[in-house]
Design a protein around this motif. Structure first.
Motif, PDB file in Angstrom:
ATOM      1  N   UNK A  43       0.841  -1.188   0.000  1.00 50.11           N
ATOM      2  CA  UNK A  43       0.000   0.000   0.000  1.00 50.11           C
ATOM      3  C   UNK A  43       0.879   1.241   0.000  1.00 50.11           C
ATOM      4  N   UNK A  44       0.293   2.323  -0.454  1.00 49.23           N
ATOM      5  CA  UNK A  44       0.981   3.610  -0.518  1.00 49.23           C
ATOM      6  C   UNK A  44       0.514   4.474   0.646  1.00 49.23           C
ATOM      7  N   UNK A  45       1.436   5.249   1.210  1.00 49.31           N
ATOM      8  CA  UNK A  45       1.108   6.157   2.300  1.00 49.31           C
ATOM      9  C   UNK A  45       0.924   7.553   1.708  1.00 49.31           C
ATOM     10  N   UNK A  46      -0.292   8.078   1.830  1.00 47.19           N
ATOM     11  CA  UNK A  46      -0.613   9.394   1.292  1.00 47.19           C
ATOM     12  C   UNK A  46      -0.847  10.391   2.425  1.00 47.19           C
ATOM     13  N   UNK A  47      -0.848  11.662   2.071  1.00 45.08           N
ATOM     14  CA  UNK A  47      -0.977  12.754   3.027  1.00 45.08           C
ATOM     15  C   UNK A  47      -2.426  12.906   3.509  1.00 45.08           C
ATOM     16  N   UNK A  48      -2.629  12.855   4.818  1.00 48.85           N
ATOM     17  CA  UNK A  48      -3.967  12.996   5.394  1.00 48.85           C
ATOM     18  C   UNK A  48      -4.537  14.389   5.135  1.00 48.85           C
ATOM     19  N   UNK A  49      -3.672  15.395   5.092  1.00 45.92           N
ATOM     20  CA  UNK A  49      -4.152  16.752   4.815  1.00 45.92           C
ATOM     21  C   UNK A  49      -4.785  16.822   3.433  1.00 45.92           C
ATOM     22  N   UNK A  50      -4.188  16.117   2.469  1.00 50.12           N
ATOM     23  CA  UNK A  50      -4.755  16.074   1.120  1.00 50.12           C
ATOM     24  C   UNK A  50      -6.095  15.340   1.104  1.00 50.12           C
ATOM     25  N   UNK A  51      -6.209  14.272   1.900  1.00 46.62           N
ATOM     26  CA  UNK A  51      -7.465  13.531   1.972  1.00 46.62           C
ATOM     27  C   UNK A  51      -8.588  14.448   2.442  1.00 46.62           C
ATOM     28  N   UNK A  52      -8.318  15.230   3.479  1.00 44.05           N
ATOM     29  CA  UNK A  52      -9.332  16.164   3.976  1.00 44.05           C
ATOM     30  C   UNK A  52      -9.610  17.266   2.948  1.00 44.05           C
ATOM     31  N   UNK A  53      -8.561  17.821   2.328  1.00 46.75           N
ATOM     32  CA  UNK A  53      -8.757  18.886   1.332  1.00 46.75           C
ATOM     33  C   UNK A  53      -9.588  18.408   0.145  1.00 46.75           C
ATOM     34  N   UNK A  54      -9.372  17.166  -0.298  1.00 51.18           N
ATOM     35  CA  UNK A  54     -10.160  16.611  -1.405  1.00 51.18           C
ATOM     36  C   UNK A  54     -11.642  16.535  -1.067  1.00 51.18           C
ATOM     37  N   UNK A  55     -11.937  16.579   0.215  1.00 48.30           N
ATOM     38  CA  UNK A  55     -13.326  16.520   0.679  1.00 48.30           C
ATOM     39  C   UNK A  55     -13.808  17.877   1.190  1.00 48.30           C
ATOM     40  N   UNK A  56     -13.040  18.922   0.852  1.00 46.59           N
ATOM     41  CA  UNK A  56     -13.452  20.291   1.145  1.00 46.59           C
ATOM     42  C   UNK A  56     -13.203  20.774   2.560  1.00 46.59           C
ATOM     43  N   UNK A  57     -12.282  20.149   3.280  1.00 47.28           N
ATOM     44  CA  UNK A  57     -12.025  20.544   4.660  1.00 47.28           C
ATOM     45  C   UNK A  57     -10.528  20.742   4.871  1.00 47.28           C
ATOM     46  N   UNK A  58     -10.172  21.874   5.468  1.00 43.92           N
ATOM     47  CA  UNK A  58      -8.780  22.139   5.812  1.00 43.92           C
ATOM     48  C   UNK A  58      -8.543  21.606   7.221  1.00 43.92           C
ATOM     49  N   UNK A  59      -7.801  20.528   7.334  1.00 46.46           N
ATOM     50  CA  UNK A  59      -7.575  19.869   8.618  1.00 46.46           C
ATOM     51  C   UNK A  59      -6.898  20.799   9.613  1.00 46.46           C
ATOM     52  N   UNK A  60      -5.933  21.581   9.162  1.00 50.41           N
ATOM     53  CA  UNK A  60      -5.236  22.506  10.076  1.00 50.41           C
ATOM     54  C   UNK A  60      -6.216  23.518  10.670  1.00 50.41           C
ATOM     55  N   UNK A  61      -7.068  24.084   9.831  1.00 47.69           N
ATOM     56  CA  UNK A  61      -8.058  25.046  10.322  1.00 47.69           C
ATOM     57  C   UNK A  61      -9.057  24.371  11.255  1.00 47.69           C
ATOM     58  N   UNK A  62      -9.482  23.181  10.910  1.00 44.45           N
ATOM     59  CA  UNK A  62     -10.438  22.453  11.744  1.00 44.45           C
ATOM     60  C   UNK A  62      -9.838  22.145  13.112  1.00 44.45           C
ATOM     61  N   UNK A  63      -8.597  21.719  13.139  1.00 46.81           N
ATOM     62  CA  UNK A  63      -7.923  21.409  14.400  1.00 46.81           C
ATOM     63  C   UNK A  63      -7.793  22.668  15.253  1.00 46.81           C
ATOM     64  N   UNK A  64      -7.411  23.776  14.629  1.00 48.23           N
ATOM     65  CA  UNK A  64      -7.295  25.051  15.356  1.00 48.23           C
ATOM     66  C   UNK A  64      -8.650  25.508  15.883  1.00 48.23           C
ATOM     67  N   UNK A  65      -9.691  25.354  15.082  1.00 45.22           N
ATOM     68  CA  UNK A  65     -11.030  25.785  15.477  1.00 45.22           C
ATOM     69  C   UNK A  65     -11.553  25.007  16.683  1.00 45.22           C
ATOM     70  N   UNK A  66     -11.042  23.805  16.879  1.00 42.68           N
ATOM     71  CA  UNK A  66     -11.456  23.008  18.032  1.00 42.68           C
ATOM     72  C   UNK A  66     -10.787  23.476  19.326  1.00 42.68           C
ATOM     73  N   UNK A  67      -9.851  24.418  19.195  1.00 40.28           N
ATOM     74  CA  UNK A  67      -9.201  24.992  20.372  1.00 40.28           C
ATOM     75  C   UNK A  67      -8.147  24.101  21.003  1.00 40.28           C
ATOM     76  N   UNK A  68      -7.613  23.206  20.236  1.00 42.28           N
ATOM     77  CA  UNK A  68      -6.576  22.318  20.767  1.00 42.28           C
ATOM     78  C   UNK A  68      -5.225  23.022  20.780  1.00 42.28           C
ATOM     79  N   UNK A  69      -4.621  23.196  21.957  1.00 43.38           N
ATOM     80  CA  UNK A  69      -3.348  23.916  22.033  1.00 43.38           C
ATOM     81  C   UNK A  69      -2.157  23.102  21.528  1.00 43.38           C
ATOM     82  N   UNK A  70      -2.267  21.785  21.544  1.00 45.70           N
ATOM     83  CA  UNK A  70      -1.177  20.921  21.111  1.00 45.70           C
ATOM     84  C   UNK A  70      -1.321  20.619  19.625  1.00 45.70           C
TER      85      UNK A  70
END
Length: 171
Positions: A110-137
């Motif tokens: 199997x090939x290892x692909x970027x999770x950020x791309x998986x979310x972007x292909x579905x219209x969601x920016x993972x970095x923004x979503x994680x920040x919006x949840x208020x997670x400091x880590x």
């Protein structure tokens, strides 16, 4: 229903120069989270050491509780019915996956692909979503099982995946 994607992460022997895995954590198609310590291949230890890591995994733990590469590959073969898995740091993870397969003289299945791309292909920016949840880590610094759980939760809350229904516990 299409099966859920496989999200995977790992802890490497070194943060600076990863060459072999100490731990793999992944989601299943049933949205379960599995985690396994990896018994080091003798060849790995000839070229690199187990350094201090965020999970405080040491060599003794790997030999006492770890699984051999062949056992891990058998489990992956029975569970992964896909030719792609998704990771936060795909280049590093691909190297660790290759080490497992290579120790048995095999090529990755199997090939290892970027999770950020998986979310972007579905219209969601993972970095923004994680920040919006208020997670400091940062997500990359979370313990492996929490990384995978967070990815599944974000995907489910944004209706990118449909998590299987759990059986109710009736006493």
């Amino acid at each position: 229903m299409a099966s859920l994607p496989i999200f995977i992460t790992a802890v490497a022997n070194s943060a600076d120069e990863p060459s072999f895995p100490l731990l793999f954590t992944w989601s299943t198609h049933d949205a379960e989270i599995k985690e396994v310590l990896v018994t080091p291949d003798d060849d790995w230890l000839h070229s690199a050491a187990v350094e201090s890591n965020i999970q405080n995994i040491d060599e003794n733990q790997l030999y006492e509780f770890g699984y051999e590469a062949g056992d891990i590959l058998s489990e992956w073969t029975s569970e992964f019915d896909t030719d792609t898995v998704y990771a936060l740091q795909p280049q590093n993870l691909a190297l660790l996956v290759e080490a497992i397969f290579d120790s048995k003289g095999l090529e990755p299945t199997f090939e290892v692909l970027d999770i950020y791309d998986w979310f972007l292909e579905r219209g969601l920016d993972l970095r923004n979503e994680w920040s919006a949840l208020g997670n400091p880590t940062p997500l990359e610094l979370m313990p492996p099982d929490e990384q995978i759980a967070s990815l599944l939760q974000i995907a489910a809350e944004n209706e990118l995946i449909e998590a299987p229904e759990r059986e109710a516990d009736y006493d």
